[in-house]
Motif scaffolding. Structure first.
Motif, mmCIF file in Angstrom:
data_model
loop_
_atom_site.group_PDB
_atom_site.id
_atom_site.type_symbol
_atom_site.label_atom_id
_atom_site.label_comp_id
_atom_site.label_asym_id
_atom_site.label_seq_id
_atom_site.Cartn_x
_atom_site.Cartn_y
_atom_site.Cartn_z
ATOM 1 N N HIS A 27 0.818 -1.217 0.000
ATOM 2 C CA HIS A 27 0.000 0.000 0.000
ATOM 3 C C HIS A 27 0.852 1.267 0.000
ATOM 4 N N MET A 28 2.165 1.124 -0.154
ATOM 5 C CA MET A 28 3.073 2.249 0.070
ATOM 6 C C MET A 28 2.775 3.445 -0.829
ATOM 7 N N HIS A 29 2.470 3.214 -2.087
ATOM 8 C CA HIS A 29 2.172 4.342 -2.980
ATOM 9 C C HIS A 29 0.993 5.155 -2.441
ATOM 10 N N ASP A 30 -0.069 4.471 -2.054
ATOM 11 C CA ASP A 30 -1.250 5.168 -1.530
ATOM 12 C C ASP A 30 -0.957 5.838 -0.188
ATOM 13 N N ILE A 31 -0.145 5.189 0.630
ATOM 14 C CA ILE A 31 0.216 5.776 1.926
ATOM 15 C C ILE A 31 1.029 7.049 1.708
ATOM 16 N N ILE A 32 1.963 7.009 0.779
ATOM 17 C CA ILE A 32 2.769 8.203 0.485
ATOM 18 C C ILE A 32 1.878 9.323 -0.041
ATOM 19 N N GLU A 33 0.958 9.005 -0.928
ATOM 20 C CA GLU A 33 0.024 10.017 -1.440
ATOM 21 C C GLU A 33 -0.795 10.619 -0.295
ATOM 22 N N TYR A 34 -1.241 9.767 0.611
ATOM 23 C CA TYR A 34 -2.006 10.239 1.763
ATOM 24 C C TYR A 34 -1.153 11.155 2.633
ATOM 25 N N MET A 35 0.077 10.752 2.885
ATOM 26 C CA MET A 35 0.956 11.555 3.738
ATOM 27 C C MET A 35 1.341 12.873 3.068
ATOM 28 N N LEU A 36 1.445 12.880 1.753
ATOM 29 C CA LEU A 36 1.686 14.146 1.049
ATOM 30 C C LEU A 36 0.536 15.117 1.320
ATOM 31 N N THR A 37 -0.672 14.591 1.282
ATOM 32 C CA THR A 37 -1.849 15.420 1.556
ATOM 33 C C THR A 37 -1.875 15.860 3.011
ATOM 34 N N ARG A 38 -1.629 14.935 3.920
ATOM 35 C CA ARG A 38 -1.676 15.258 5.350
ATOM 36 C C ARG A 38 -0.541 16.189 5.761
ATOM 37 N N THR A 39 0.580 16.144 5.076
ATOM 38 C CA THR A 39 1.678 17.056 5.380
ATOM 39 C C THR A 39 1.254 18.501 5.120
ATOM 40 N N GLN A 40 0.265 18.682 4.264
ATOM 41 C CA GLN A 40 -0.258 20.014 3.948
ATOM 42 C C GLN A 40 -1.576 20.294 4.665
ATOM 43 N N ASP A 41 -1.935 19.460 5.618
ATOM 44 C CA ASP A 41 -3.206 19.590 6.324
ATOM 45 C C ASP A 41 -3.310 20.965 6.984
ATOM 46 N N THR A 42 -4.506 21.503 7.012
ATOM 47 C CA THR A 42 -4.714 22.809 7.641
ATOM 48 C C THR A 42 -4.532 22.743 9.151
ATOM 49 N N ASP A 43 -4.706 21.570 9.728
ATOM 50 C CA ASP A 43 -4.465 21.388 11.159
ATOM 51 C C ASP A 43 -2.977 21.104 11.365
ATOM 52 N N GLU A 80 13.608 3.619 -2.980
ATOM 53 C CA GLU A 80 12.696 3.038 -3.963
ATOM 54 C C GLU A 80 11.284 3.613 -3.823
ATOM 55 N N ALA A 81 10.842 3.790 -2.587
ATOM 56 C CA ALA A 81 9.481 4.269 -2.349
ATOM 57 C C ALA A 81 9.325 5.756 -2.656
ATOM 58 N N LEU A 82 10.340 6.551 -2.332
ATOM 59 C CA LEU A 82 10.201 8.003 -2.457
ATOM 60 C C LEU A 82 10.630 8.589 -3.797
ATOM 61 N N THR A 83 11.498 7.924 -4.507
ATOM 62 C CA THR A 83 12.022 8.491 -5.750
ATOM 63 C C THR A 83 10.927 9.009 -6.682
ATOM 64 N N PRO A 84 9.862 8.255 -6.921
ATOM 65 C CA PRO A 84 8.828 8.782 -7.832
ATOM 66 C C PRO A 84 8.068 9.988 -7.276
ATOM 67 N N HIS A 85 8.201 10.248 -5.991
ATOM 68 C CA HIS A 85 7.415 11.305 -5.345
ATOM 69 C C HIS A 85 8.250 12.529 -4.961
#
Length: 161
Positions: A56-72, A94-99
């Motif tokens: 699930h790493m790709h989806d988790i990274i996408e989620y964390m990218l969004t949460r890193t910008q969370d208004t809270d 390997e996990a972060l290079t594409p992001h």
């Protein structure tokens, strides 16, 4: 519930896949405290059961990218912990290079320095005789070792001509 992750409680470990699915269902909750705990749980799972997160790493990274910008701010800080934990894992590159092209600007944008921090940082550069500021518009620094550190869009060092 997150305490059970750290302690590797046997009953949780038996149902870890269902637990992860439950986290995913809570990921978009409107309550910041819930999102913060989802981030915290994913960070803990990264240390304890990374093997279950890899699919699930790709989806988790996408989620964390969004949460890193969370208004809270609390949620954003918890999401930032994910990047620190992931950096310690063997799959980091390997996990972060594409992001990276998305992640680096998000992290830089989220950096917050007080006026005192900025003054101290500038003072460190001015006091270091081995660092020469070439171009403040491109944030280039030349170090005495002959390496130019360029702007944040190209963080690879290159040799002096």
């Amino acid at each position: 519930v997150n305490q059970f992750i750290i302690n590797r409680t046997n009953s949780l470990m038996i149902y870890i896949d269902q637990f992860i699915e439950g986290l995913f269902s809570l990921a978009t909750d409107n309550e910041p405290e819930v999102r913060k705990n989802v981030c915290r749980a994913l960070v803990m799972l990264l240390d304890v059961h990374m093997d279950r997160l890899i699919p699930h790493m790709h989806d988790i990274i996408e989620y964390m990218l969004t949460r890193t910008q969370d208004t809270d701010e609390g949620v954003a800080l918890e999401a930032c912990e994910f990047w620190l934990s992931l950096a310690d894992q063997h799959i980091c590159k390997e996990a972060l290079t594409p992001h990276l092209s998305i992640l680096v600007p998000i992290l830089v944008k989220g950096m917050k320095y007080s006026d005192i921090d900025i003054i101290l940082l500038k003072g460190d550069i001015e006091e270091d005789e081995t660092v020469q500021i070439i171009s403040t518009s491109r944030c280039e620094l030349t170090h005495s070792n002959g390496v130019i550190y360029e702007d944040l869009t190209n963080m690879r060092p290159r040799s002096l001509p």
